[in-house]
Design a protein around this motif. Sequence first.
Motif, short mmCIF file in Angstrom:
data_model
loop_
_atom_site.label_atom_id
_atom_site.label_comp_id
_atom_site.label_asym_id
_atom_site.label_seq_id
_atom_site.Cartn_x
_atom_site.Cartn_y
_atom_site.Cartn_z
N LEU A 141 4.36 -56.52 -6.31
CA LEU A 141 3.23 -57.19 -5.66
C LEU A 141 4.32 -58.00 -4.90
O LEU A 141 3.67 -58.71 -3.83
CB LEU A 141 3.20 -58.41 -7.13
CG LEU A 141 1.92 -57.90 -8.33
CD1 LEU A 141 2.43 -58.51 -9.27
CD2 LEU A 141 0.90 -57.26 -7.37
N ILE A 186 2.98 -58.10 -1.30
CA ILE A 186 1.74 -59.60 -1.31
C ILE A 186 2.44 -60.09 0.25
O ILE A 186 2.18 -60.43 1.47
CB ILE A 186 2.54 -60.78 -2.35
CG1 ILE A 186 1.69 -60.12 -3.56
CG2 ILE A 186 2.28 -62.36 -1.43
CD1 ILE A 186 1.40 -61.08 -3.92
N LYS A 211 -12.42 -59.26 7.50
CA LYS A 211 -10.77 -59.08 7.10
C LYS A 211 -9.64 -60.59 6.91
O LYS A 211 -9.14 -60.32 5.86
CB LYS A 211 -10.00 -58.19 8.50
CG LYS A 211 -9.36 -57.06 7.53
CD LYS A 211 -10.84 -55.73 6.47
CE LYS A 211 -9.30 -55.09 5.72
NZ LYS A 211 -10.01 -54.23 5.24
N LEU A 212 -10.13 -61.88 7.76
CA LEU A 212 -9.15 -62.36 7.24
C LEU A 212 -9.57 -62.93 5.27
O LEU A 212 -9.01 -63.05 4.40
CB LEU A 212 -8.96 -63.42 8.11
CG LEU A 212 -8.23 -62.95 9.12
CD1 LEU A 212 -8.67 -64.35 10.12
CD2 LEU A 212 -6.51 -62.93 8.95
N LEU A 239 0.70 -57.75 3.27
CA LEU A 239 -0.84 -58.15 3.16
C LEU A 239 -0.77 -59.50 3.71
O LEU A 239 -1.27 -59.95 4.85
CB LEU A 239 -1.17 -58.81 1.96
CG LEU A 239 -1.38 -57.28 1.12
CD1 LEU A 239 -2.21 -57.35 0.34
CD2 LEU A 239 -2.29 -56.23 1.94
N GLN A 240 0.48 -60.62 3.51
CA GLN A 240 0.69 -61.69 4.26
C GLN A 240 1.08 -61.77 5.97
O GLN A 240 0.82 -62.02 6.80
CB GLN A 240 1.76 -63.00 3.80
CG GLN A 240 0.82 -62.98 2.86
CD GLN A 240 2.55 -64.55 1.91
OE1 GLN A 240 3.48 -64.32 1.92
NE2 GLN A 240 1.85 -64.84 0.95
N LEU A 266 -7.55 -61.43 -2.36
CA LEU A 266 -6.97 -60.32 -2.26
C LEU A 266 -5.49 -60.44 -2.59
O LEU A 266 -4.86 -60.72 -3.28
CB LEU A 266 -6.85 -59.14 -1.63
CG LEU A 266 -5.84 -57.96 -1.89
CD1 LEU A 266 -6.57 -58.03 -3.16
CD2 LEU A 266 -6.09 -56.60 -1.19
N ILE A 267 -4.61 -62.00 -1.55
CA ILE A 267 -3.48 -61.87 -1.70
C ILE A 267 -3.76 -63.46 -2.76
O ILE A 267 -2.33 -63.71 -3.45
CB ILE A 267 -3.14 -62.71 -0.45
CG1 ILE A 267 -2.27 -61.91 0.74
CG2 ILE A 267 -1.69 -63.54 -0.47
CD1 ILE A 267 -2.64 -62.10 2.14
N LEU A 326 -8.24 -60.48 2.87
CA LEU A 326 -6.92 -61.04 2.44
C LEU A 326 -6.71 -61.58 2.08
O LEU A 326 -6.10 -62.05 1.39
CB LEU A 326 -6.47 -60.33 3.79
CG LEU A 326 -5.90 -58.82 4.27
CD1 LEU A 326 -5.68 -59.85 6.35
CD2 LEU A 326 -5.66 -58.48 3.87
N ASP A 327 -7.46 -63.43 2.37
CA ASP A 327 -6.91 -63.89 1.64
C ASP A 327 -7.42 -64.08 -0.14
O ASP A 327 -6.62 -64.97 -0.95
CB ASP A 327 -7.70 -65.14 2.07
CG ASP A 327 -6.89 -65.46 4.16
OD1 ASP A 327 -5.69 -65.73 4.00
OD2 ASP A 327 -8.04 -66.32 4.84
N LEU A 364 -3.34 -61.61 -6.20
CA LEU A 364 -2.07 -60.81 -6.61
C LEU A 364 -1.48 -61.83 -6.24
O LEU A 364 -0.04 -61.57 -7.46
CB LEU A 364 -2.18 -59.59 -5.48
CG LEU A 364 -2.19 -58.72 -4.88
CD1 LEU A 364 -2.29 -57.94 -4.00
CD2 LEU A 364 -2.52 -57.70 -6.09
N GLN A 365 -1.57 -63.03 -6.74
CA GLN A 365 -0.09 -64.64 -6.55
C GLN A 365 -0.85 -64.21 -8.34
O GLN A 365 0.81 -65.09 -8.24
CB GLN A 365 -0.67 -65.25 -5.25
CG GLN A 365 0.29 -65.00 -4.37
CD GLN A 365 -0.04 -65.67 -2.93
OE1 GLN A 365 -0.98 -66.23 -2.86
NE2 GLN A 365 0.78 -66.37 -2.12
N ILE A 384 -3.46 -60.42 12.44
CA ILE A 384 -4.65 -60.52 12.13
C ILE A 384 -5.16 -61.62 13.43
O ILE A 384 -6.24 -61.52 13.66
CB ILE A 384 -5.38 -59.92 11.19
CG1 ILE A 384 -5.34 -58.25 10.82
CG2 ILE A 384 -6.91 -60.29 11.94
CD1 ILE A 384 -6.05 -57.74 9.28
N ARG A 427 -1.84 -60.14 7.45
CA ARG A 427 -3.03 -61.18 7.33
C ARG A 427 -2.43 -62.22 8.91
O ARG A 427 -3.48 -62.45 9.52
CB ARG A 427 -2.82 -62.24 6.62
CG ARG A 427 -4.19 -63.22 6.36
CD ARG A 427 -3.89 -64.27 6.14
NE ARG A 427 -4.05 -65.29 7.40
CZ ARG A 427 -5.19 -66.10 7.53
NH1 ARG A 427 -5.96 -66.08 6.36
NH2 ARG A 427 -5.97 -67.02 8.37
#
Lengths: 128, 128
Positions: free
Chosen positions: B93, B97, A89-90, B100-101, A96-97, A93-94, A100-101, B107, B104
Amino acid sequence: MRIGELAARAGTTTRTLRYYESRGLLPARRGDNGHRTYDESDLTLLRQIRTLQDFGFDLEETRPFVECLRAGHPAGDTCPASIAVYRRKLAELDELIGQLQAVRAEIGVRLAGAGGEPPLCELGGQQL
Amino acid sequence: MRIGELAARAGTTTRTLRYYESRGLLPARRGDNGHRTYDESDLTLLRQIRTLQDFGFDLEETRPFVECLRAGHPAGDTCPASIAVYRRKLAELDELIGQLQAVRAEIGVRLAGAGGEPPLCELGGQQL
DNA sequence: GCTTGCCTTGACGTCGGCGTCAAGGCTTAC
DNA sequence: GTAAGCCTTGACGCCGACGTCAAGGCAAGC
């Protein structure tokens, strides 16, 4: 404890609990009249599921945590399978983030070029 | 140009084009035999749609850009409605973001507390 | 006895963006 | 003539996590 009470105590719905059962995630004992019966440990399992769902885990990803708890561990995330899901998941997420950025930056550029006035300053400070 | 050629040139499928038409996003002229007919400007519109889709815009959000192009503007993002969508998207966004951060980080904390060895260093450097 | 309120199973609806299949028509090449 | 390859419309399938409705059962209170 019947299904309605469990749902209420966990802040969810009976439909959701039946759905979890249909997925084999949260099976229920049955009383004489066929009604589902739950105890406090089921509430613990359910809360584990809901917490992970809030994090964006899909149902299948919560399964190792639930099984870990059911195996007698005090926390659902101490088993290897759970930790593996955490790691996966980490990474997701990394990834995906990051995407998105990148999109955010690109839209920022296009907005600036399209005549939209710069939000705070025009020095390209998109990330802050 | 017929639907197959347009789809191929845009790297998409005929099904997708018919879907866009059904949504009123990319209507087509018809030839004598009832076949859809497109020209180069349709390819431009289609590329605008696809680009925004790649950014994560849903179909409805691409509509102002398409209408902007169809109104004769050289770029789809120079009209006020398009710029408004850009702004809304930026805000969405940023919100997403941020969430999500936060997830992240949470987790990461749980992973550290669950016995997973720290990825690089244990000084809490989740953001980098 | 009757209503209220809980429970049961089953099954269809939702959302987005198409994929996929069915049945048919037209045109071009051989 | 016929096969290939394009096109047409219509309609169902998919994914995930349920919502919602239908039809019925059982228990408790009045």
